[in-house]
Design a protein around this motif. Structure first.
Motif, mmCIF file in Angstrom:
data_model
loop_
_atom_site.group_PDB
_atom_site.id
_atom_site.type_symbol
_atom_site.label_atom_id
_atom_site.label_comp_id
_atom_site.label_asym_id
_atom_site.label_seq_id
_atom_site.Cartn_x
_atom_site.Cartn_y
_atom_site.Cartn_z
ATOM 1 N N ARG A 101 0.825 -1.212 0.000
ATOM 2 C CA ARG A 101 0.000 0.000 0.000
ATOM 3 C C ARG A 101 0.854 1.255 0.000
ATOM 4 O O ARG A 101 0.559 2.242 -0.667
ATOM 5 N N TYR A 102 1.964 1.210 0.764
ATOM 6 C CA TYR A 102 2.872 2.365 0.835
ATOM 7 C C TYR A 102 3.514 2.633 -0.529
ATOM 8 O O TYR A 102 3.601 3.766 -0.996
ATOM 9 N N LYS A 103 3.950 1.526 -1.180
ATOM 10 C CA LYS A 103 4.555 1.665 -2.501
ATOM 11 C C LYS A 103 3.527 2.184 -3.507
ATOM 12 O O LYS A 103 3.838 2.981 -4.389
ATOM 13 N N ALA A 104 2.290 1.702 -3.369
ATOM 14 C CA ALA A 104 1.236 2.156 -4.274
ATOM 15 C C ALA A 104 0.981 3.648 -4.113
ATOM 16 O O ALA A 104 0.818 4.378 -5.090
ATOM 17 N N ARG A 105 0.970 4.091 -2.827
ATOM 18 C CA ARG A 105 0.779 5.519 -2.574
ATOM 19 C C ARG A 105 1.926 6.330 -3.146
ATOM 20 O O ARG A 105 1.733 7.404 -3.711
ATOM 21 N N LEU A 106 3.158 5.815 -3.010
ATOM 22 C CA LEU A 106 4.330 6.513 -3.562
ATOM 23 C C LEU A 106 4.251 6.603 -5.079
ATOM 24 O O LEU A 106 4.543 7.653 -5.672
ATOM 25 N N SER A 107 3.861 5.478 -5.711
ATOM 26 C CA SER A 107 3.775 5.482 -7.179
ATOM 27 C C SER A 107 2.683 6.428 -7.653
ATOM 28 O O SER A 107 2.817 7.107 -8.668
ATOM 29 N N GLN A 108 1.563 6.489 -6.905
ATOM 30 C CA GLN A 108 0.489 7.412 -7.265
ATOM 31 C C GLN A 108 0.926 8.855 -7.133
ATOM 32 O O GLN A 108 0.628 9.696 -7.976
ATOM 33 N N LYS A 109 1.667 9.150 -6.047
ATOM 34 C CA LYS A 109 2.195 10.508 -5.854
ATOM 35 C C LYS A 109 3.179 10.862 -6.957
ATOM 36 O O LYS A 109 3.193 11.970 -7.485
ATOM 37 N N GLY A 110 4.040 9.875 -7.279
ATOM 38 C CA GLY A 110 5.032 10.119 -8.342
ATOM 39 C C GLY A 110 4.371 10.364 -9.671
ATOM 40 O O GLY A 110 4.755 11.268 -10.424
ATOM 41 N N LEU A 111 3.321 9.576 -9.974
ATOM 42 C CA LEU A 111 2.585 9.747 -11.226
ATOM 43 C C LEU A 111 1.900 11.108 -11.268
ATOM 44 O O LEU A 111 1.915 11.797 -12.280
ATOM 45 N N ALA A 112 1.291 11.488 -10.134
ATOM 46 C CA ALA A 112 0.622 12.785 -10.055
ATOM 47 C C ALA A 112 1.613 13.921 -10.264
ATOM 48 O O ALA A 112 1.311 14.906 -10.960
ATOM 49 N N THR A 113 2.808 13.785 -9.682
ATOM 50 C CA THR A 113 3.850 14.808 -9.842
ATOM 51 C C THR A 113 4.266 14.935 -11.297
ATOM 52 O O THR A 113 4.431 16.039 -11.830
ATOM 53 N N ILE A 114 4.422 13.785 -11.972
ATOM 54 C CA ILE A 114 4.826 13.789 -13.383
ATOM 55 C C ILE A 114 3.750 14.442 -14.242
ATOM 56 O O ILE A 114 4.041 15.246 -15.132
ATOM 57 N N VAL A 115 2.487 14.101 -13.962
ATOM 58 C CA VAL A 115 1.373 14.671 -14.733
ATOM 59 C C VAL A 115 1.317 16.186 -14.557
ATOM 60 O O VAL A 115 1.152 16.933 -15.526
ATOM 61 N N ILE A 116 1.460 16.640 -13.308
ATOM 62 C CA ILE A 116 1.448 18.085 -13.030
ATOM 63 C C ILE A 116 2.600 18.776 -13.745
ATOM 64 O O ILE A 116 2.435 19.848 -14.334
ATOM 65 N N PHE A 117 3.774 18.153 -13.721
ATOM 66 C CA PHE A 117 4.960 18.721 -14.380
ATOM 67 C C PHE A 117 4.726 18.846 -15.886
ATOM 68 O O PHE A 117 5.032 19.876 -16.496
ATOM 69 N N ILE A 118 4.147 17.782 -16.492
ATOM 70 C CA ILE A 118 3.872 17.802 -17.927
ATOM 71 C C ILE A 118 2.863 18.898 -18.267
ATOM 72 O O ILE A 118 3.018 19.620 -19.259
ATOM 73 N N ILE A 176 2.330 21.674 -16.642
ATOM 74 C CA ILE A 176 2.987 22.976 -16.507
ATOM 75 C C ILE A 176 3.813 23.279 -17.752
ATOM 76 O O ILE A 176 3.769 24.388 -18.297
ATOM 77 N N ILE A 177 4.570 22.259 -18.219
ATOM 78 C CA ILE A 177 5.390 22.432 -19.427
ATOM 79 C C ILE A 177 4.512 22.746 -20.630
ATOM 80 O O ILE A 177 4.820 23.642 -21.434
ATOM 81 N N LEU A 178 3.389 22.018 -20.765
ATOM 82 C CA LEU A 178 2.476 22.261 -21.886
ATOM 83 C C LEU A 178 1.901 23.674 -21.833
ATOM 84 O O LEU A 178 1.784 24.340 -22.862
#
Length: 246
Positions: free
Chosen positions: A22-39, A41-43
């Motif tokens: 569950r912890y890893k899943a939460r980390l991966s979700q946070k990481g994915l959300a961060t990447i999406v937000i970054f993309i 912003i760039i767009l």
């Protein structure tokens, strides 16, 4: 002999493993959300830059802003129209087209007969007070496909243009003006260059169409001139030899 693990210990281990997952899943979700937000912003940044670039280099927008700025000083126009003027052109070709006080060129270019030119250029004339009295805009994109002009199916009936609105010219003619001239009194002149294939000779015929528009935006005159490119290209300038001098 080792004791077998109790049921409680097995349950604890399974619980720990589930917790890690569950912890890893939460980390991966946070990481994915961060990447999406970054993309995103760039767009957003790219879209803003592209929009700004397009607006700055769009000839219609520039023309409209200059029309509203007639009579102002160059420094004022640079702020309101978002166009940068200079007192000299970037090359000799642009310098020799007409007389001017200031010139504006975009960064984007096109090619006319293999020669690199800005997509458009604005020439400004000013009076002794430094206020603008005339803008002349050349749109070189109208010649990038053919120096003869923009292709049409048949000759344009200029008699039908008298009395029409200047705003409808592009729709009626279905071609863009090569040169647009805005004068201090509010009147305008548009010069179109087009060509068509003559049905009898099958030769391409190039026409320069000049349209005068009054202060009310109504076409008051239209004249056309046949452009004889082939004679200019094929003719040879007279050469003076030593024999001629004697």
């Amino acid at each position: 002999m080792k004791d077998k693990p109790t049921n409680n210990s097995n349950v604890a281990r399974k619980s720990i493993k589930k917790g890690k997952k569950r912890y890893k899943a939460r980390l991966s979700q946070k990481g994915l959300a961060t990447i999406v937000i970054f993309i995103l912003i760039i767009l957003a940044i790219v879209i803003t830059l592209v929009t700004s670039f397009m607006n700055k280099n769009n000839i219609d927008r520039v023309s409209s802003r200059l029309d509203l700025s007639m009579g102002k000083s160059i420094s004022e126009i640079e702020k309101t129209a978002k166009v940068e003027f200079n007192q000299s052109a970037s090359n000799a070709i642009l310098s020799n087209l007409i007389k001017f006080n200031y010139i504006a060129e975009p960064t984007v270019t096109t090619r006319v007969c293999g020669v690199s030119l800005p997509r458009w250029v604005v020439y400004a004339k000013t009076n002794k007070s430094g206020n603008t009295t005339q803008f002349t805009i050349y749109d070189f994109t109208t010649l990038e496909d053919n120096i003869l002009g923009m292709k049409v199916k048949e000759p344009i009936e200029i008699q039908d243009l008298i009395g029409t609105s200047a705003d409808s010219l592009k729709d009626v003619l279905d071609i863009d003006p090569y040169i647009s001239i805005m004068l201090e009194d509010g009147s305008k002149q548009y010069i179109f260059r087009y060509y068509y294939k003559d049905s009898t000779s099958t030769n391409d015929v190039s026409i320069q169409l000049c349209i005068d528009v009054d202060v009310n935006g109504t076409v008051i005159d239209a004249t056309e001139t046949n452009i004889d490119f082939i004679s200019s290209i094929l003719s040879m300038a007279e050469v003076t030899t030593s024999t001629d001098e004697n």
